[in-house]
Design a protein around this motif. Structure first.
Motif, mmCIF file in Angstrom:
data_model
loop_
_atom_site.group_PDB
_atom_site.id
_atom_site.type_symbol
_atom_site.label_atom_id
_atom_site.label_comp_id
_atom_site.label_asym_id
_atom_site.label_seq_id
_atom_site.Cartn_x
_atom_site.Cartn_y
_atom_site.Cartn_z
ATOM 1 N N ALA A 78 79.477 90.512 29.308
ATOM 2 C CA ALA A 78 80.508 89.675 29.798
ATOM 3 C C ALA A 78 81.353 88.984 28.655
ATOM 4 O O ALA A 78 80.727 88.701 27.688
ATOM 5 C CB ALA A 78 80.217 88.695 30.923
ATOM 6 N N GLU A 79 82.604 88.845 28.859
ATOM 7 C CA GLU A 79 83.336 88.050 27.907
ATOM 8 C C GLU A 79 83.068 86.547 27.738
ATOM 9 O O GLU A 79 82.780 85.991 28.953
ATOM 10 C CB GLU A 79 84.792 88.287 28.168
ATOM 11 C CG GLU A 79 85.420 89.590 28.190
ATOM 12 C CD GLU A 79 87.012 89.441 28.123
ATOM 13 O OE1 GLU A 79 87.263 88.673 28.853
ATOM 14 O OE2 GLU A 79 87.636 90.696 28.185
ATOM 15 N N GLY A 80 82.921 86.318 26.747
ATOM 16 C CA GLY A 80 82.511 84.896 26.539
ATOM 17 C C GLY A 80 81.114 84.450 26.538
ATOM 18 O O GLY A 80 80.649 83.138 26.526
ATOM 19 N N ARG A 100 76.961 85.744 25.794
ATOM 20 C CA ARG A 100 75.845 86.667 25.481
ATOM 21 C C ARG A 100 74.451 86.252 26.240
ATOM 22 O O ARG A 100 74.160 85.157 25.915
ATOM 23 C CB ARG A 100 75.766 86.791 24.051
ATOM 24 C CG ARG A 100 74.880 87.738 23.368
ATOM 25 C CD ARG A 100 74.761 87.790 22.001
ATOM 26 N NE ARG A 100 76.242 87.881 21.365
ATOM 27 C CZ ARG A 100 76.422 87.821 20.138
ATOM 28 N NH1 ARG A 100 75.685 87.463 19.160
ATOM 29 N NH2 ARG A 100 77.665 88.295 19.670
ATOM 30 N N PRO A 153 84.451 82.509 31.963
ATOM 31 C CA PRO A 153 84.824 82.833 30.460
ATOM 32 C C PRO A 153 86.224 81.977 30.425
ATOM 33 O O PRO A 153 86.860 81.739 31.452
ATOM 34 C CB PRO A 153 85.275 84.329 30.859
ATOM 35 C CG PRO A 153 84.576 84.779 31.573
ATOM 36 C CD PRO A 153 84.112 83.796 32.740
ATOM 37 N N VAL A 173 86.492 82.973 23.851
ATOM 38 C CA VAL A 173 87.047 84.155 24.717
ATOM 39 C C VAL A 173 88.406 84.564 24.203
ATOM 40 O O VAL A 173 89.104 83.835 23.736
ATOM 41 C CB VAL A 173 87.465 83.611 26.128
ATOM 42 C CG1 VAL A 173 88.064 84.842 27.042
ATOM 43 C CG2 VAL A 173 86.151 83.141 26.962
ATOM 44 N N PRO A 174 88.448 85.963 23.854
ATOM 45 C CA PRO A 174 89.776 86.297 23.181
ATOM 46 C C PRO A 174 90.818 86.091 24.060
ATOM 47 O O PRO A 174 90.982 85.782 25.505
ATOM 48 C CB PRO A 174 89.415 87.850 23.234
ATOM 49 C CG PRO A 174 88.251 88.102 23.429
ATOM 50 C CD PRO A 174 87.679 87.066 24.128
ATOM 51 N N GLY A 200 93.271 88.784 27.682
ATOM 52 C CA GLY A 200 92.429 88.742 28.918
ATOM 53 C C GLY A 200 92.455 90.120 29.404
ATOM 54 O O GLY A 200 93.169 91.218 28.887
ATOM 55 N N ALA A 201 91.682 90.628 30.262
ATOM 56 C CA ALA A 201 91.738 91.792 30.874
ATOM 57 C C ALA A 201 92.701 92.037 31.742
ATOM 58 O O ALA A 201 93.513 91.241 32.071
ATOM 59 C CB ALA A 201 90.362 91.807 31.598
ATOM 60 N N VAL A 231 84.402 92.947 35.389
ATOM 61 C CA VAL A 231 83.447 93.351 34.540
ATOM 62 C C VAL A 231 82.193 93.837 35.265
ATOM 63 O O VAL A 231 81.728 93.180 36.150
ATOM 64 C CB VAL A 231 83.094 92.434 33.497
ATOM 65 C CG1 VAL A 231 81.966 92.703 32.592
ATOM 66 C CG2 VAL A 231 84.242 92.049 32.722
ATOM 67 N N ARG A 243 85.103 98.475 32.563
ATOM 68 C CA ARG A 243 86.057 98.226 33.363
ATOM 69 C C ARG A 243 86.405 99.071 34.409
ATOM 70 O O ARG A 243 86.174 100.051 34.531
ATOM 71 C CB ARG A 243 87.617 98.155 32.388
ATOM 72 C CG ARG A 243 87.533 97.557 31.214
ATOM 73 C CD ARG A 243 87.388 95.977 31.349
ATOM 74 N NE ARG A 243 87.430 95.215 30.243
ATOM 75 C CZ ARG A 243 87.101 94.021 30.010
ATOM 76 N NH1 ARG A 243 87.121 93.388 31.076
ATOM 77 N NH2 ARG A 243 87.154 93.514 28.939
#
Length: 585
Positions: A340-342, A344, A437, A561-562, A565-566, A572, A582
């Motif tokens: 998942a984003e943000g 681990r 996230p 978080v980048p 976004g998605a 996810v 995705r």
């Protein structure tokens, strides 16, 4: 007359007159009859010898102050003969000479001699009677002594027999005590373990060298490659009959044990082949004695002990089968952590190394439709296959409730109600934590579970010791509450079960402190590899003890978080760790 009177003797008549005169003189002097008789007898013999050699003379000395009368016979050619008499009465002086004795006095002296002889014979008769009496007494005494000796000998034999019986009884009692002590210790040493291989390895060590020179274990399930021809005939007979077999030149003669001729494979050494039955036949234990033959008492003990070992082997095998099934079911139900984003994630599940304490602990992590991640860790009461099945049901229900609501507290509340209604005998502890996230707020709720730990980027470790709610399934109405905490990016949240930190002798608080120390000892570089961090955290907490309970550990590290976004409408999906996938909604 002088003090010493001397008369010459040249004929038998003169010798007779001297003897008669001295006989009357000794009577007058009251010489005891025995002494007087002995004196006269010796005097006669001396006079006879002197006359045979020639003339002689006799000298009589008057009694002196000591009252003794001394008489000497002097042959003209020979050694003088002297004799001393004890006079108990005084002698009158002067006395008449032997030559003055007339015929009447001589006859009277001769008759008086017969009286002395009669008195002496009377004394001899009395002495013989006394001797006879004493001899009879001595005989009776001897008979009594012999009887007493016989009684004493019989008593001694009885005493020896009693002593030997007592010594034999003591030896038997000591041998029985030794056998019982060994049997109890050996049974405890084997039955305390649930490790099948350890039990098999332990058996020969316990028996050799005191009770067996060699021990061979033939297990049917594990020795499928061998044929009956590879084993002694007695072992094959024990396997077929289910009865102990004894193969030797001399029979053992124990009830329930079959005596066979010596084994071809071991003709010089007896064999005792004991079937291992618990209750099915597992194999055969073959023993050779430490000496020339088996002790009957030891053989009985070994047969009983083999039965206990068979039960221990069967229990260990059943335990291992249940443990393997429970562990396989547990592993099958553990979630592969999503990407998942943000965030681990890293997790570890360690089954118990001692006992059947498998199947109660679980962890889970899944992505919600809105992109948030719910992480769960819990512990179901009970262990084994049943606990693993109940854990799977609880995990499924929790995921179903989470699909409708992302509040950790409301999820736990509904799960609590479900357990009270459908599983009244099931209890569990759990922690549910939600990560969004881009949102630094951590939301969590706990149900009777050990507190989570948080490590901030600066290395500070905090225990989230907010009072948890009651255990899930406790038959009480209860509503759980959400708790929040602001997490700086780069923080690490640690969720775990009590098996990691709780020790019977120390409790749970020292374990939580050790976990906090291990977490605080990690460097920022260590945290880049979260799987390695999980191992680093586990190592100091588990190196000093075996695991009595299974363990779950989950590390959750927040990441930046980048900005991009998605795409709209994407979410996810959890994968096996190869990266997020995705999926268009």
């Amino acid at each position: 007359m002088t003090d010493c009177d001397t008369w010459k003797i040249g004929s038998a008549a003169e010798a007779a007159r001297v003897r008669a005169w001295l006989a009357r003189l000794t009577v007058d002097a009251d010489v005891p009859v025995v002494e007087r008789t002995r004196f006269l007898t010796s005097l006669t013999a001396q006079l006879r010898r002197s006359l045979s050699a020639g003339d002689a003379e006799i000298v009589v000395a008057a009694p002196q102050a000591d009252g003794r009368l001394r008489i000497t016979v002097r042959p003209y050619d020979g050694t003088p003969w002297r004799h001393t008499l004890t006079c108990r009465a005084p002698l009158p002086r002067p006395w008449t000479a032997p030559a003055d004795l007339d015929a009447a006095e001589l006859a009277h002296a001769l008759l008086a001699q017969d009286e002395d002889t009669a008195a002496l014979l009377a004394q001899l008769d009395e002495a013989e009677n006394q001797v006879r009496f004493h001899r009879e007494e001595l005989h009776q005494t001897n008979q009594g002594v012999l009887a007493l000796h016989a009684e004493l000998e019989a008593a001694a034999q009885t005493q020896r027999a009693l002593l030997e019986a007592e010594q034999a009884a003591r030896a038997d009692a000591e041998n029985a005590r030794r056998l019982l002590t060994f049997q109890a210790g050996a049974s405890a040493a084997v039955t305390a373990s649930l490790d099948h291989a350890a039990i098999l390895q332990r058996l020969p060590d316990l028996l050799i060298p005191d009770f067996a020179e060699k021990a061979d274990i033939w297990l049917f399930d594990e020795d499928e490659a061998s044929s009956p021809g590879d084993h002694p005939a007695a072992a094959v007979a024990a396997a077929r009959s289910g009865r102990p077999q004894h193969a030797a030149l001399h029979p053992l003669g124990l009830p329930g044990v079959d005596d066979l001729p010596p084994s071809v494979l071991s003709p010089e050494r007896p064999l005792l082949c004991i079937p291992l039955t618990a209750p099915r036949l597992l194999g055969v234990l073959t023993l050779t004695p430490p000496g020339p033959r088996f002790d009957p008492d030891a053989a009985v003990m070994l047969i009983d002990l083999a039965g206990r070992w068979a039960v221990a082997l069967d229990h260990a095998r059943s335990y291992e089968q249940h443990r393997d099934v429970a562990e396989a079911l547990q592993q099958a139900q553990l979630t592969e952590l999503p990407a998942a984003e943000g965030l681990r994630l890293a997790a570890r599940y360690l089954p118990a190394t001692r006992g059947l304490n498998i199947g109660g602990d679980w962890y889970d992590a899944f992505v919600q439709p809105d992109g948030s991640v719910l992480t769960v860790i819990g512990d179901v009461t009970g262990h084994g296959l049943n606990a693993a099945v109940l854990m799977g049901q609880l995990r499924t229900a929790l995921r179903a409730y989470a699909a409708e609501d992302d509040s950790p507290a409301r999820i736990l509340t509904r799960l609590h109600r479900m357990l009270i209604h459908q599983q009244p005998a099931l209890y569990a502890t759990a922690v549910v934590a939600r990560f969004r996230p881009g949102d630094p707020t951590l939301v969590w709720a706990a149900a009777g579970h050990p507190p989570a730990l948080v490590r901030t980027p600066d290395g500070t470790v905090e225990v989230l010791d907010t009072k948890p709610g009651i255990m899930l399934g406790v038959p009480l109405p209860y509503t759980y509450e959400d708790h929040t905490l602001q997490l700086p990016t780069g923080s690490t949240v640690v969720l775990y079960t009590d098996g990691l930190v709780e020790r019977r002798a120390l409790g749970i608080e020292p374990g939580i402190e050790r976990l906090a120390d291990a977490l605080g000892a990690l460097s920022p570089a260590d945290l880049e590899d979260l799987d390695a961090c999980a191992e680093a955290v586990l190592k100091p907490l588990l190196h000093d003890s075996e695991r009595d309970d299974d363990i779950c550990l989950m590390l959750c590290r927040t990441l930046p978080v980048p900005d991009v976004g998605a795409p709209q409408g994407d979410t996810v999906k959890a994968t096996s760790g190869e990266g997020p996938v995705r999926e268009h909604l």
